[in-house]
Design a protein around this motif. Sequence first.
Motif, PDB file in Angstrom:
ATOM      1  N   UNK A 170       0.792  -1.069  -0.223  1.00 32.46           N
ATOM      2  CA  UNK A 170      -0.036   0.190   0.044  1.00 32.46           C
ATOM      3  C   UNK A 170       0.426   1.439   0.077  1.00 32.46           C
ATOM      4  N   UNK A 171       2.014   1.427   0.921  1.00 33.60           N
ATOM      5  CA  UNK A 171       2.826   2.254   1.354  1.00 33.60           C
ATOM      6  C   UNK A 171       3.421   2.491  -0.250  1.00 33.60           C
ATOM      7  N   UNK A 172       3.784   2.028  -1.350  1.00 34.78           N
ATOM      8  CA  UNK A 172       3.986   1.650  -2.697  1.00 34.78           C
ATOM      9  C   UNK A 172       3.591   2.077  -3.752  1.00 34.78           C
ATOM     10  N   UNK A 173       2.164   2.125  -3.315  1.00 31.29           N
ATOM     11  CA  UNK A 173       1.717   2.704  -4.049  1.00 31.29           C
ATOM     12  C   UNK A 173       0.729   3.604  -4.326  1.00 31.29           C
ATOM     13  N   UNK A 174       0.558   4.182  -2.627  1.00 34.66           N
ATOM     14  CA  UNK A 174       0.345   5.365  -2.855  1.00 34.66           C
ATOM     15  C   UNK A 174       1.369   6.635  -2.893  1.00 34.66           C
ATOM     16  N   UNK A 175       2.885   5.925  -3.203  1.00 36.53           N
ATOM     17  CA  UNK A 175       4.088   6.672  -3.502  1.00 36.53           C
ATOM     18  C   UNK A 175       4.097   7.027  -5.010  1.00 36.53           C
ATOM     19  N   UNK A 176       3.686   5.381  -6.084  1.00 29.84           N
ATOM     20  CA  UNK A 176       3.317   5.725  -7.297  1.00 29.84           C
ATOM     21  C   UNK A 176       1.917   6.486  -7.503  1.00 29.84           C
ATOM     22  N   UNK A 177       0.797   6.820  -6.744  1.00 37.34           N
ATOM     23  CA  UNK A 177       0.118   7.593  -7.196  1.00 37.34           C
ATOM     24  C   UNK A 177       1.056   8.927  -6.963  1.00 37.34           C
ATOM     25  N   UNK A 178       1.049   9.437  -5.793  1.00 34.34           N
ATOM     26  CA  UNK A 178       1.888  10.825  -5.751  1.00 34.34           C
ATOM     27  C   UNK A 178       3.055  11.640  -6.944  1.00 34.34           C
ATOM     28  N   UNK A 179       3.657  10.077  -7.115  1.00 35.97           N
ATOM     29  CA  UNK A 179       4.618  10.440  -8.037  1.00 35.97           C
ATOM     30  C   UNK A 179       4.614  10.969  -9.310  1.00 35.97           C
ATOM     31  N   UNK A 180       3.505   9.588  -9.597  1.00 36.86           N
ATOM     32  CA  UNK A 180       2.721   8.777 -11.338  1.00 36.86           C
ATOM     33  C   UNK A 180       1.852   9.351 -11.730  1.00 36.86           C
ATOM     34  N   UNK A 181       1.160   9.233 -10.861  1.00 41.74           N
ATOM     35  CA  UNK A 181      -0.278   9.540 -10.627  1.00 41.74           C
ATOM     36  C   UNK A 181      -0.809  10.570 -12.030  1.00 41.74           C
ATOM     37  N   UNK A 182      -2.139  10.417 -12.838  1.00 48.04           N
ATOM     38  CA  UNK A 182      -2.866  11.268 -13.594  1.00 48.04           C
ATOM     39  C   UNK A 182      -4.364  10.208 -13.887  1.00 48.04           C
ATOM     40  N   UNK A 183      -5.028  11.741 -14.056  1.00 46.15           N
ATOM     41  CA  UNK A 183      -6.304  11.137 -13.488  1.00 46.15           C
ATOM     42  C   UNK A 183      -7.126  10.588 -14.723  1.00 46.15           C
ATOM     43  N   UNK A 184      -6.785  11.158 -16.294  1.00 42.91           N
ATOM     44  CA  UNK A 184      -7.472  10.999 -17.486  1.00 42.91           C
ATOM     45  C   UNK A 184      -6.508  10.661 -18.345  1.00 42.91           C
ATOM     46  N   UNK A 185      -6.914   9.664 -18.700  1.00 43.39           N
ATOM     47  CA  UNK A 185      -6.009   9.175 -20.283  1.00 43.39           C
ATOM     48  C   UNK A 185      -5.847   9.566 -20.979  1.00 43.39           C
ATOM     49  N   UNK A 186      -7.383  10.751 -21.607  1.00 47.42           N
ATOM     50  CA  UNK A 186      -6.841  11.203 -23.279  1.00 47.42           C
ATOM     51  C   UNK A 186      -6.370  12.089 -23.439  1.00 47.42           C
ATOM     52  N   UNK A 187      -6.016  12.823 -21.791  1.00 46.79           N
ATOM     53  CA  UNK A 187      -4.453  13.869 -22.181  1.00 46.79           C
ATOM     54  C   UNK A 187      -4.190  13.238 -22.052  1.00 46.79           C
ATOM     55  N   UNK A 188      -3.026  13.902 -23.840  1.00 51.55           N
ATOM     56  CA  UNK A 188      -1.490  13.896 -23.667  1.00 51.55           C
ATOM     57  C   UNK A 188      -0.210  12.708 -22.628  1.00 51.55           C
TER      58      UNK A 188
END
Length: 428
Positions: A251-269
């Motif tokens: 979970x802790x790794x996933x949270x870091x991934x979300x914060x560092x690399x997360x993007x909410x909208x796939x249609x944006x380039x």
Amino acid sequence: MQKSNIVVGLDIGTTKVCVVVAEKDEVGKLNILGKGRTDSEGLQRATVVNINKTVDAIKSAVADAERESSIRIKGVNVGISGAHVHCINSNSEISVNQSGVVNASDVKRFLEKAKTNIRYLDIDHEIIHVIPQEFIVDDQEGVLDPIGMAGTTMRGSAYIVVGMKTKIRNIKQCVEKAGLEVNAMTFEPIASGLAVMKKSEKKSGVVIVDIGGGTTEVAIYIDGAIRFSEVIKVAANDVTHDVAYGVKALYEVAEELKIKHGFAYSKERIEDEEILIDGIEGRPCKSFMKSSLTLIIEARMMEIFELIREAVKRSGYFEYLNAGAVITGGGSLMPGTDTLASNILGLDVRTGFPEGVSGGIKGAINNPIYATVMGLVAYSFENSDFQDSDVIDLRDGQTEPVDAEESHPEGETGRKIVDRLKDWWEKL
């Protein structure tokens, strides 16, 4: 001691506990004196599940705020939320006092009458707020502040916020065990709206969306008053759980991934790239593409905004939201969230940051994660939910008065020292 004019907001969230100490300047803006923030592990979906962990988190955040502000905190305005809180619209009508001019006593009677008109408030619930929505003085409609108006009758509606007694008691118990006093409790969607909403939006019609760790809070304002609110039990933590499941990570790794690399909208380039993460417990490293992470995040964020859209449609106020939506809270910070929200809600969307801050450590709280706690501070000033004894100001080199009876953790030690001094003096 002179009146301090200092208030403290305490936001006990699912993922964090935030404390802000503030005072008002001469033009009515907030001067931020200090803040504290620590991780929270004692709540689930905004409901206390572990008293001790919650108390420890409160103590830690308060200690940081005291250290930064040089203010000894005693009384706080605490936020409350959760699915157990619900709201009722109640109508009320009274006769104006004999002078024929509405005064504060009339408004108080009006609100008391609105409370008594609730027919289905059971013994398991209690009233948190009674908020006037609008007044009609004789035939004058749309009155927000009736005091001083001439008339014989006053009618209108109030927005009553109700919560479950046991869950409210648990929050109070945590605060008191941390050595603090509960001056007031404020429904968090109201606080968040007060912090991030502009006056023009409040009048035009706007929906405030606060995406927290355990819950997403929705509040609708029309013609300057709150009309609808709802707490949704899907939020940012669910996004993190989806990432952890999708990439098979802690979970802790996933949270870091979300914060560092997360993007909410796939249609944006977005520039696709390979992401490497450590394996669990010494297992080999794994890799996956950023585009895959985006699809995982987008799916859950879409669900959140679809639930929000359903709530707004159900409220009956969708067509009146001329100012669109304001999204705030930690879950609003992910890139692409505002665009996704606009597409799903069908509204203009902006990200809300705390408003009305003039100085102090202004930059340190200029973040949506502080929306709720800043709203708690603003609500205290707006409703005078503070007293002279709520804080002790140590900024001018004052020393804190010794009170052997004070119920803080160090109180027992203080009493022992006082007793020893008395014994020593008697022996002399």
